[in-house]
Design a protein around this motif. Structure first.
Motif, PDB file in Angstrom:
ATOM      1  N   LYS A 145       0.666  -1.318   0.834  1.00  0.00           N
ATOM      2  CA  LYS A 145       0.157   0.129   0.132  1.00  0.00           C
ATOM      3  C   LYS A 145       1.015   1.477   0.156  1.00  0.00           C
ATOM      4  N   LYS A 146       2.077   0.600   0.532  1.00  0.00           N
ATOM      5  CA  LYS A 146       3.198   2.291   0.088  1.00  0.00           C
ATOM      6  C   LYS A 146       4.256   2.016  -0.935  1.00  0.00           C
ATOM      7  N   ASP A 147       3.406   1.416  -1.936  1.00  0.00           N
ATOM      8  CA  ASP A 147       4.688   1.182  -2.594  1.00  0.00           C
ATOM      9  C   ASP A 147       5.624   0.597  -2.712  1.00  0.00           C
ATOM     10  N   ILE A 148       6.195  -0.380  -1.506  1.00  0.00           N
ATOM     11  CA  ILE A 148       7.028  -1.341  -1.487  1.00  0.00           C
ATOM     12  C   ILE A 148       6.735  -2.487  -1.941  1.00  0.00           C
ATOM     13  N   LYS A 149       7.037  -3.078  -2.655  1.00  0.00           N
ATOM     14  CA  LYS A 149       6.813  -4.601  -2.914  1.00  0.00           C
ATOM     15  C   LYS A 149       8.214  -5.163  -2.370  1.00  0.00           C
ATOM     16  N   LEU A 150       7.973  -6.164  -1.124  1.00  0.00           N
ATOM     17  CA  LEU A 150       8.898  -6.887  -0.484  1.00  0.00           C
ATOM     18  C   LEU A 150       8.425  -8.568  -1.255  1.00  0.00           C
ATOM     19  N   ALA A 151       8.899  -9.840  -0.880  1.00  0.00           N
ATOM     20  CA  ALA A 151       8.369 -11.018  -0.904  1.00  0.00           C
ATOM     21  C   ALA A 151       7.811 -11.290   1.053  1.00  0.00           C
ATOM     22  N   ARG A 152       7.554 -12.445   0.532  1.00  0.00           N
ATOM     23  CA  ARG A 152       7.043 -12.521   2.676  1.00  0.00           C
ATOM     24  C   ARG A 152       8.346 -12.634   3.298  1.00  0.00           C
ATOM     25  N   ARG A 153       9.285 -13.114   2.637  1.00  0.00           N
ATOM     26  CA  ARG A 153      10.270 -14.044   3.346  1.00  0.00           C
ATOM     27  C   ARG A 153      11.877 -13.014   3.645  1.00  0.00           C
ATOM     28  N   THR A 154      11.833 -11.568   2.379  1.00  0.00           N
ATOM     29  CA  THR A 154      12.165 -10.605   2.801  1.00  0.00           C
ATOM     30  C   THR A 154      11.747  -9.998   4.758  1.00  0.00           C
ATOM     31  N   VAL A 155      10.452  -9.877   4.259  1.00  0.00           N
ATOM     32  CA  VAL A 155      10.011  -9.520   5.677  1.00  0.00           C
ATOM     33  C   VAL A 155      10.376 -10.268   6.870  1.00  0.00           C
ATOM     34  N   ALA A 156      10.521 -11.730   6.881  1.00  0.00           N
ATOM     35  CA  ALA A 156      10.879 -12.514   8.267  1.00  0.00           C
ATOM     36  C   ALA A 156      12.362 -12.272   8.302  1.00  0.00           C
ATOM     37  N   LYS A 157      12.696 -11.681   7.113  1.00  0.00           N
ATOM     38  CA  LYS A 157      14.773 -12.356   7.475  1.00  0.00           C
ATOM     39  C   LYS A 157      14.719 -10.564   8.021  1.00  0.00           C
ATOM     40  N   TYR A 158      14.041  -9.247   7.408  1.00  0.00           N
ATOM     41  CA  TYR A 158      14.412  -7.916   8.355  1.00  0.00           C
ATOM     42  C   TYR A 158      13.459  -7.632   9.386  1.00  0.00           C
ATOM     43  N   ARG A 159      12.610  -8.683   9.548  1.00  0.00           N
ATOM     44  CA  ARG A 159      11.965  -8.700  11.212  1.00  0.00           C
ATOM     45  C   ARG A 159      12.756  -9.743  12.529  1.00  0.00           C
ATOM     46  N   GLU A 160      13.249 -11.035  11.522  1.00  0.00           N
ATOM     47  CA  GLU A 160      14.763 -11.239  12.283  1.00  0.00           C
ATOM     48  C   GLU A 160      16.135 -10.269  12.138  1.00  0.00           C
ATOM     49  N   GLU A 161      16.538  -9.722  11.699  1.00  0.00           N
ATOM     50  CA  GLU A 161      18.092  -8.625  11.890  1.00  0.00           C
ATOM     51  C   GLU A 161      17.544  -7.718  12.718  1.00  0.00           C
ATOM     52  N   LEU A 162      15.964  -7.417  12.701  1.00  0.00           N
ATOM     53  CA  LEU A 162      16.307  -6.271  13.916  1.00  0.00           C
ATOM     54  C   LEU A 162      15.057  -6.673  15.293  1.00  0.00           C
ATOM     55  N   GLY A 163      15.421  -8.747  15.054  1.00  0.00           N
ATOM     56  CA  GLY A 163      14.863  -8.957  16.743  1.00  0.00           C
ATOM     57  C   GLY A 163      13.751  -8.913  16.910  1.00  0.00           C
ATOM     58  N   ILE A 164      12.897  -9.023  16.232  1.00  0.00           N
ATOM     59  CA  ILE A 164      11.247  -9.158  16.425  1.00  0.00           C
ATOM     60  C   ILE A 164      10.858 -10.044  15.768  1.00  0.00           C
ATOM     61  N   SER A 165      10.378 -11.068  17.430  1.00  0.00           N
ATOM     62  CA  SER A 165      10.159 -12.185  17.282  1.00  0.00           C
ATOM     63  C   SER A 165       8.412 -12.310  15.440  1.00  0.00           C
ATOM     64  N   PRO A 166       8.800 -13.296  15.927  1.00  0.00           N
ATOM     65  CA  PRO A 166       7.344 -14.356  14.889  1.00  0.00           C
ATOM     66  C   PRO A 166       6.851 -13.646  15.558  1.00  0.00           C
ATOM     67  N   THR A 167       4.961 -13.553  14.560  1.00  0.00           N
ATOM     68  CA  THR A 167       3.247 -13.119  15.010  1.00  0.00           C
ATOM     69  C   THR A 167       3.332 -14.428  16.344  1.00  0.00           C
ATOM     70  N   ASN A 168       3.437 -15.960  16.318  1.00  0.00           N
ATOM     71  CA  ASN A 168       3.091 -16.386  17.819  1.00  0.00           C
ATOM     72  C   ASN A 168       3.879 -16.465  18.457  1.00  0.00           C
ATOM     73  N   LEU A 169       5.452 -15.522  18.881  1.00  0.00           N
ATOM     74  CA  LEU A 169       5.360 -14.780  19.774  1.00  0.00           C
ATOM     75  C   LEU A 169       5.192 -13.622  20.437  1.00  0.00           C
ATOM     76  N   ARG A 170       4.931 -12.923  19.235  1.00  0.00           N
ATOM     77  CA  ARG A 170       4.235 -11.936  19.908  1.00  0.00           C
ATOM     78  C   ARG A 170       3.020 -11.145  20.133  1.00  0.00           C
ATOM     79  N   ARG A 171       2.042 -12.406  20.101  1.00  0.00           N
ATOM     80  CA  ARG A 171       0.517 -12.481  20.839  1.00  0.00           C
ATOM     81  C   ARG A 171       0.732 -11.820  22.069  1.00  0.00           C
ATOM     82  N   ARG A 172      -0.262 -11.165  22.562  1.00  0.00           N
ATOM     83  CA  ARG A 172      -0.196 -10.175  24.065  1.00  0.00           C
ATOM     84  C   ARG A 172      -1.938 -10.662  24.542  1.00  0.00           C
ATOM     85  N   TYR A 173      -2.208 -11.595  25.831  1.00  0.00           N
ATOM     86  CA  TYR A 173      -3.656 -11.741  25.694  1.00  0.00           C
ATOM     87  C   TYR A 173      -3.930 -10.619  26.401  1.00  0.00           C
TER      88      TYR A 173
END
Length: 173
Positions: A145-173
């Motif tokens: 939507k911001k006109d930045i086209k990335l593959a899902r795997r690239t997003v996952a790689k960047y998220r990992e490089e930023l030290g951000i956990s995957p979705t299931n580990l970020r969920r807070r109830y």
């Protein structure tokens, strides 16, 4: 001075001349290296003006080959010249290599560096609902939507490089 006084043998004169030539060559090489580093740094400042004024979100893509071409040296010369060199900026001290990043095409055809994309991903995740964290796929959709086209795997790689956990580990109830 020793040569001019004539107190040296011909062998000693030749030795002193060789040492003087070597010293002049060393000084010339140091001057040339300083000049190259200065020219590279000026190109970085010119290209990354937005970064110096506003921060990492304004970092533009830039390659060593672009800089090498613009200052008329080989790309390996740029690489060697910036190795283990740092620059103090209003936003902290950074290695010169930090400013050389690949890029993506963003809104209005503007280029966006991968560092800026990482910052955008971090912002998206920071603003997510902790009860319903965004999947990497959903982040890809938001980036599109911001006109930045990335593959899902690239997003996952960047998220990992930023030290951000995957979705299931970020969920807070």
């Amino acid at each position: 001075e020793l040569i001019a006084k004539g107190v040296l043998s011909s062998k000693e004169k030749e030795y002193v001349r060789n040492q003087m030539r070597a010293g002049k060559f060393l000084i010339s090489s140091i001057d040339q290296r300083q000049n190259t580093i200065e020219r590279i740094t000026r190109k970085i400042i010119e290209r990354q003006e937005g970064f110096f004024e506003e921060g990492a979100s304004k970092l533009k893509p830039m390659t060593m080959s672009e800089v090498a071409e613009s200052i008329d040296v080989h790309e390996t010369t740029v690489s060697r010249a910036i190795a283990n060199k740092f620059v103090k900026t209003p936003h902290g001290t950074f290695p010169l290599k930090y400013f050389f990043t690949p890029g993506y095409s963003g809104k209005d055809g503007d280029s966006v560096s991968n560092t800026s994309v990482k910052e955008i991903i971090a912002d998206i995740i920071e603003d997510e609902d902790p009860k319903k964290p965004l999947s990497d796929r959903k982040i890809v959709d938001l980036l599109e939507k911001k006109d930045i086209k990335l593959a899902r795997r690239t997003v996952a790689k960047y998220r990992e490089e930023l030290g951000i956990s995957p979705t299931n580990l970020r969920r807070r109830y």
